[in-house]
Design an enzyme around this catalytic site. Structure first.
Site, short mmCIF file in Angstrom:
data_model
loop_
_atom_site.label_atom_id
_atom_site.label_comp_id
_atom_site.label_asym_id
_atom_site.label_seq_id
_atom_site.Cartn_x
_atom_site.Cartn_y
_atom_site.Cartn_z
N CYS A 1 24.24 46.65 61.80
CA CYS A 1 25.14 46.84 62.95
C CYS A 1 25.99 48.10 62.78
O CYS A 1 26.04 48.95 63.66
CB CYS A 1 26.07 45.64 63.11
SG CYS A 1 25.26 44.17 63.76
N HIS A 2 26.68 48.21 61.64
CA HIS A 2 27.79 49.16 61.56
C HIS A 2 27.38 50.58 61.15
O HIS A 2 28.18 51.49 61.27
CB HIS A 2 28.88 48.60 60.65
CG HIS A 2 29.43 47.30 61.15
ND1 HIS A 2 30.19 47.20 62.29
CD2 HIS A 2 29.28 46.03 60.70
CE1 HIS A 2 30.52 45.93 62.51
NE2 HIS A 2 29.98 45.20 61.55
N CYS B 1 32.57 38.16 59.95
CA CYS B 1 31.25 38.78 60.14
C CYS B 1 30.18 37.99 59.39
O CYS B 1 29.08 37.76 59.90
CB CYS B 1 31.26 40.21 59.62
SG CYS B 1 31.37 41.49 60.89
N CYS C 1 60.84 42.73 45.01
CA CYS C 1 59.96 43.90 44.91
C CYS C 1 60.81 45.15 44.74
O CYS C 1 60.51 46.04 43.94
CB CYS C 1 59.11 44.05 46.17
SG CYS C 1 58.20 42.58 46.66
N ARG D 1 38.42 39.44 58.08
CA ARG D 1 37.51 40.06 59.05
C ARG D 1 36.08 40.05 58.52
O ARG D 1 35.14 39.75 59.25
CB ARG D 1 37.95 41.50 59.33
CG ARG D 1 37.15 42.16 60.46
CD ARG D 1 37.47 41.44 61.76
NE ARG D 1 36.50 41.71 62.80
CZ ARG D 1 35.35 41.09 62.95
NH1 ARG D 1 34.98 40.16 62.08
NH2 ARG D 1 34.55 41.37 63.96
N CYS E 1 62.11 46.65 41.27
CA CYS E 1 61.27 47.56 40.48
C CYS E 1 60.87 48.79 41.29
O CYS E 1 60.90 49.91 40.79
CB CYS E 1 59.99 46.86 40.01
SG CYS E 1 60.25 45.58 38.78
N HIS E 2 60.45 48.57 42.54
CA HIS E 2 59.83 49.64 43.31
C HIS E 2 60.81 50.41 44.19
O HIS E 2 60.42 51.38 44.84
CB HIS E 2 58.72 49.07 44.20
CG HIS E 2 57.59 48.43 43.44
ND1 HIS E 2 56.66 49.15 42.76
CD2 HIS E 2 57.26 47.13 43.26
CE1 HIS E 2 55.79 48.32 42.19
NE2 HIS E 2 56.14 47.09 42.46
N CYS F 1 51.57 40.99 41.00
CA CYS F 1 52.96 41.35 40.80
C CYS F 1 53.82 40.09 40.79
O CYS F 1 54.74 39.96 39.99
CB CYS F 1 53.44 42.28 41.92
SG CYS F 1 53.85 43.94 41.37
#
Lengths: 106, 261
Positions: free
Chosen positions: B180-181, B222, B76, B218, B79-80, B114
């Site tokens: 709920c949220h 739910c 990685c 996650r 390039c980065h 990538c």
């Protein structure tokens, strides 16, 4: 890939009580769980952590299957002199990992 | 889920289902990170980098960032460059549009693109240690930065799709995310705070999982909880829902790697 995080104060006054914190990457598989197919997942845990200061053992803990993954242990000691803390975790399946940290005591 | 919890969940769900859905979005100044719902012990664990188990994953990710991989033999970093510089704020704007695919991808999807395009390596598995480690390392570089995902006007259709999915009742319990949220985040389900579902700290170290996990994991948890068919990792609907959640949290500070109960 075992990795550990150890937190020791870089400096301390002579005679001061210091906290040492250790966090070790490990799955801590209890040996009591079963797969969806009903087969027992073999136990794979860390069994002990030892801390030596300038070669002398100052702390040791035995670990057991009920301890959560990535065990975090902290303990206190008195800063007496400058030197090196060496930590060693030993576990099932030949697991060994080490870390070290230096302190300068004034 | 144990029997009593299932019964309680169904009972609570029945009560919630009987209530009218307000369909009222949370006002900007009333938004709260999941951190504010946690016990002081869990907060202390998150706030101390030497006690936060997510930092172990960040360390692993840093090693992977600098490791050469694939037939191209590139890391990685080749390039980065230095990830702690080049990746600042990047996780805060994901999911983002991939021009070649013509649709948004989440950070995990981007890492795997990538790998296949530039490293000529096989993609990491969903929720694999490596994929979570790299996304935790990249996410860590945005800690404290405001979330900007969804700013790109080209993403508007996906944000709208995500919003629709968030509002849509589904599963045997016939519950929408919003029930709920949006409508009941100040209440509890069994012993646990419901929370607003603000995705500020992903990937998180979840104590219940004893491991790191992505936002997709996650959400799938739910969805299984309301007995719906969970979206596949990286599917357009999953990414749209993630994108809507991130745009809903726009301006909130990133907390990666967060700790959650």
């Amino acid at each position: 890939m075992a990795s550990a995080l150890v937190n020791v104060p870089a400096k301390a006054k002579r005679g001061a009580v210091i906290e040492i914190k250790t966090l070790m990457s490990h799955i801590m598989e209890t040996g009591y769980r079963r797969t969806a197919a009903g087969e027992l997942v073999p136990r794979d845990i860390i069994t002990s952590l030892t801390c030596r200061f300038n070669g002398a053992e100052i702390f040791r803990a035995d670990l057991f299957p009920a301890i959560a993954a990535n065990p975090f242990l902290s303990f206190f000691t008195v800063a007496t002199e400058s030197g090196n803390f060496e930590f060693e975790w030993i576990g099932d399946n030949g697991f060994v990992a080490t870390a070290s940290a230096a302190i300068s005591v004034e | 889920m144990s029997g009593w919890r299932a019964i309680l969940a169904v009972a609570v769900a029945a009560v919630i289902a009987a209530l009218p859905a307000h369909a009222a979005e949370i006002p900007t100044d009333a938004r709260r990170s999941g951190t504010t719902f946690m016990s002081s012990e869990t907060k202390a664990m998150q706030d101390d980098d030497s006690a936060n188990p997510g930092m172990l994953s960040v360390l692993d990710g840093e090693a992977l960032w600098n490791a050469k991989a694939g037939d191209a033999g590139k890391a990685c970093a080749d390039c980065h460059g230095d990830g702690s510089v080049s990746m600042t704020g990047v996780a805060a704007r994901y999911p983002a549009l991939d021009p070649a695919l013509g649709r948004p991808v989440d950070l995990e999807g981007r890492i795997n693109l990538c790998r296949t395009r530039h490293q000529q390596a096989s993609p990491f598995g969903n929720e694999s240690r490596e994929l979570l480690a790299l996304s935790a390392f990249i996410g860590r570089q945005s800690r404290g930065q405001p979330i900007t995902a969804g700013d790109d006007p080209a993403l508007a259709p996906s944000v709208a799709r995500g919003h629709d999915l968030f509002m849509q009742r589904q599963g045997q319990l016939d519950l929408a995310c919003a029930n709920c949220h949006d409508d009941n985040w100040d209440k509890h389900l069994a012993g646990s705070a419901i929370t607003q579902g603000q995705p500020t700290g992903y990937p998180v170290y979840r104590l219940e999982w004893q491991s790191m996990g992505s936002l997709s994991r996650r959400i799938r948890g739910c969805m299984t909880g309301v007995r719906a068919q969970a979206y596949d990792f990286g599917s357009p609907d999953m990414v749209a829902l993630e994108l809507y959640l991130m745009s809903r949290a726009k301006g909130m500070a990133m907390e990666t790697p967060a700790v959650r109960p």
